[in-house]
Design an enzyme around this catalytic site. Structure first.
Site, PDB file in Angstrom:
ATOM      1  N   ASN A 115      -0.665  -0.294  -4.545  1.00  0.00           N
ATOM      2  CA  ASN A 115      -1.517  -1.049  -5.483  1.00  0.00           C
ATOM      3  C   ASN A 115      -3.001  -1.068  -5.094  1.00  0.00           C
ATOM      4  O   ASN A 115      -3.825  -1.582  -5.847  1.00  0.00           O
ATOM      5  CB  ASN A 115      -0.990  -2.470  -5.676  1.00  0.00           C
TER       6      ASN A 115
ATOM      7  N   THR B  40       4.671  -3.535  -1.345  1.00  0.00           N
ATOM      8  CA  THR B  40       5.385  -4.804  -1.213  1.00  0.00           C
ATOM      9  C   THR B  40       6.261  -5.032  -2.442  1.00  0.00           C
ATOM     10  O   THR B  40       5.722  -5.167  -3.557  1.00  0.00           O
ATOM     11  CB  THR B  40       4.367  -5.973  -1.137  1.00  0.00           C
TER      12      THR B  40
ATOM     13  N   GLY C 147      -0.969  -7.805   4.396  1.00  0.00           N
ATOM     14  CA  GLY C 147      -1.420  -9.042   3.759  1.00  0.00           C
ATOM     15  C   GLY C 147      -2.405  -9.758   4.656  1.00  0.00           C
ATOM     16  O   GLY C 147      -2.751  -9.267   5.738  1.00  0.00           O
TER      17      GLY C 147
ATOM     18  N   HIS D 273       0.298  -3.768  10.462  1.00  0.00           N
ATOM     19  CA  HIS D 273      -1.134  -4.104  10.566  1.00  0.00           C
ATOM     20  C   HIS D 273      -1.300  -5.009  11.778  1.00  0.00           C
ATOM     21  O   HIS D 273      -0.572  -5.999  11.923  1.00  0.00           O
ATOM     22  CB  HIS D 273      -1.608  -4.834   9.313  1.00  0.00           C
TER      23      HIS D 273
ATOM     24  N   GLU E 163      -6.499  -6.925  12.985  1.00  0.00           N
ATOM     25  CA  GLU E 163      -7.510  -6.847  11.917  1.00  0.00           C
ATOM     26  C   GLU E 163      -8.544  -7.943  12.080  1.00  0.00           C
ATOM     27  O   GLU E 163      -9.653  -7.847  11.567  1.00  0.00           O
ATOM     28  CB  GLU E 163      -6.842  -7.023  10.545  1.00  0.00           C
TER      29      GLU E 163
ATOM     30  N   ASP F  51      -6.064   3.771   3.490  1.00  0.00           N
ATOM     31  CA  ASP F  51      -5.722   2.362   3.287  1.00  0.00           C
ATOM     32  C   ASP F  51      -5.540   2.058   1.788  1.00  0.00           C
ATOM     33  O   ASP F  51      -4.433   1.894   1.318  1.00  0.00           O
ATOM     34  CB  ASP F  51      -6.797   1.456   3.909  1.00  0.00           C
TER      35      ASP F  51
END
Ligand code: IMP
Ligand code: ZN
Length: 345
Positions: free
Chosen positions: A22, A100, A172, A199, A202, A278
């Protein structure tokens, strides 16, 4: 056509290991999704792409727009198809998409996963030169119950489609929840043969970074705040590859310039690093553009770029035979490029 760096990189068979579905919608894809949902042009497309600099929070706002448009299995399938086509157009030959599973009033999480998998299967015949896999994401913002559902879906569909579903991602908002909340789910996935691409680092949270590195994973996304010697040793000892997303990190403001990017340090130390996009739709980039930036910023030669591609295959979740197949494509390209005496500096 005179061979130059741009052509060399564009034509090079490429490997993408960190791409959220997305976040990878081009303006054209958003148009198509808007047509599907509203039967009209996307009035808001500019809102999605209009930015020069954004922080992590703005980035997450932008996903909402894409999510509004992908609220049915049909839209998820269309979005996934467009993303695969765009990567194929950029000569990506191996692609690990992550997404997701999302329930909406018009779709269950299971239907979401099936829409993505069905599309990947359909594209195998339509676009045979790109091999596509799926990593199931867990969103840190959602409840643990939701994370458990995603973990269970990953396991169920990895059993049904072992050639496609290869791993689990944790993504997320990195400020949400504790990593330990997700450990049992990730452990179960790992024990059942799924790979982990999480992830990590970050934001500045040394306690979490340490515990994640000790927990271990196959690949780590970003790792911007992995700084101490202890952490770098853990990364090395646990053989964790680093997915570096240059423009994503720059636009989210976690690195000041491309030149400051931690890719430089890890690459110099010989650590396994992979250049990734990404969210190429959100950050208006392509894998070729990212490799071009890496080449300019870190003085990478054509040989270095070919080596990076080989390293990406090595770090991928493909099977041994699949890796051999992709290596074959890169070897053939490297030979033809030498024949053309491609100099990129
Ligand atoms: P989706 O999983 O296909 O819906 O892709 C969008 C989702 O990916 C977002 O809602 C985030 O959960 C996640 N995501 C995309 N980029 C990032 C990132 O840079 N950090 C953390 N999560 C991200
Ligand atoms: Zn990401």
């Amino acid at each position: 056509m005179k061979p130059n760096k741009e052509v060399f990189i564009k034509q090079m068979p490429k490997v993408e290991l960190h791409a959220h579905i997305n976040g990878s919608f081009s303006n054209e894809t958003l148009e198509k999704l808007s047509q599907l949902k509203h039967g009209t042009s996307a009035k808001d497309t500019e809102k999605y792409n209009l930015f020069t600099k954004l922080d992590l929070h703005d980035g997450f706002e932008k996903f909402k727009y894409a999510h509004e448009l992908t609220d049915t299995p049909e839209a998820v399938a269309l979005g996934t198809e467009c993303v695969i086509r765009d990567f194929n157009d950029d000569n990506v030959v191996y692609l690990e998409l992550r997404s997701t599973p999302r329930a909406t009033p018009k779709m269950t999480k299971e239907q979401y996963v099936m829409a993505v998998i069905d599309t990947i299967i359909k594209m195998k015949t339509e676009l045979p030169s790109i091999m596509v896999k799926l990593i199931v994401s867990i969103n840190r913002r959602e409840s643990i119950e939701s994370a458990e559902e995603n973990g269970a879906l990953a396991l169920k569909y990895a059993k049904l489609y072992p050639d496609i579903v290869c791993g689990v991602d944790l993504s997320g908002d990195p400020a949400c929840k504790e990593f330990s909340d997700f450990e049992p789910i990730l452990n179960k996935a790992r024990e059942n043969g799924l790979k982990l691409a999480l992830h990590c680092g970050e934001i500045e949270n040394q306690v979490e970074i340490s515990s994640m590195l000790k927990f271990g994973m196959n690949r780590l996304g970003h790792g911007t705040y992995i700084k101490g010697d202890n952490e770098e040793t853990l990364l090395k000892n646990n053989d964790i590859a680093l997915e570096c997303c240059l423009t994503s990190n720059l636009l989210c403001g976690v690195v000041k310039t491309y030149s400051d990017h931690h890719f430089r340090r890890f690459y110099k130390n010989g650590h396994p690093v992979v250049i990734c996009t990404d969210d190429f739709g959100v950050f208006s980039t392509t894998l070729s553009t990212e490799l071009h930036i890496a080449s300019d910023t870190f003085s990478l030669s054509s040989d270095d770029l070919i080596k990076l591609s080989r390293m990406a295959i090595h770090c991928s979740f493909a099977s041994h035979d699949e890796k051999q197949l992709i290596h074959g494509k890169i070897d053939a390209y490297a030979k033809s490029a030498v024949g053309f005496k491609v100099k990129i500096h």
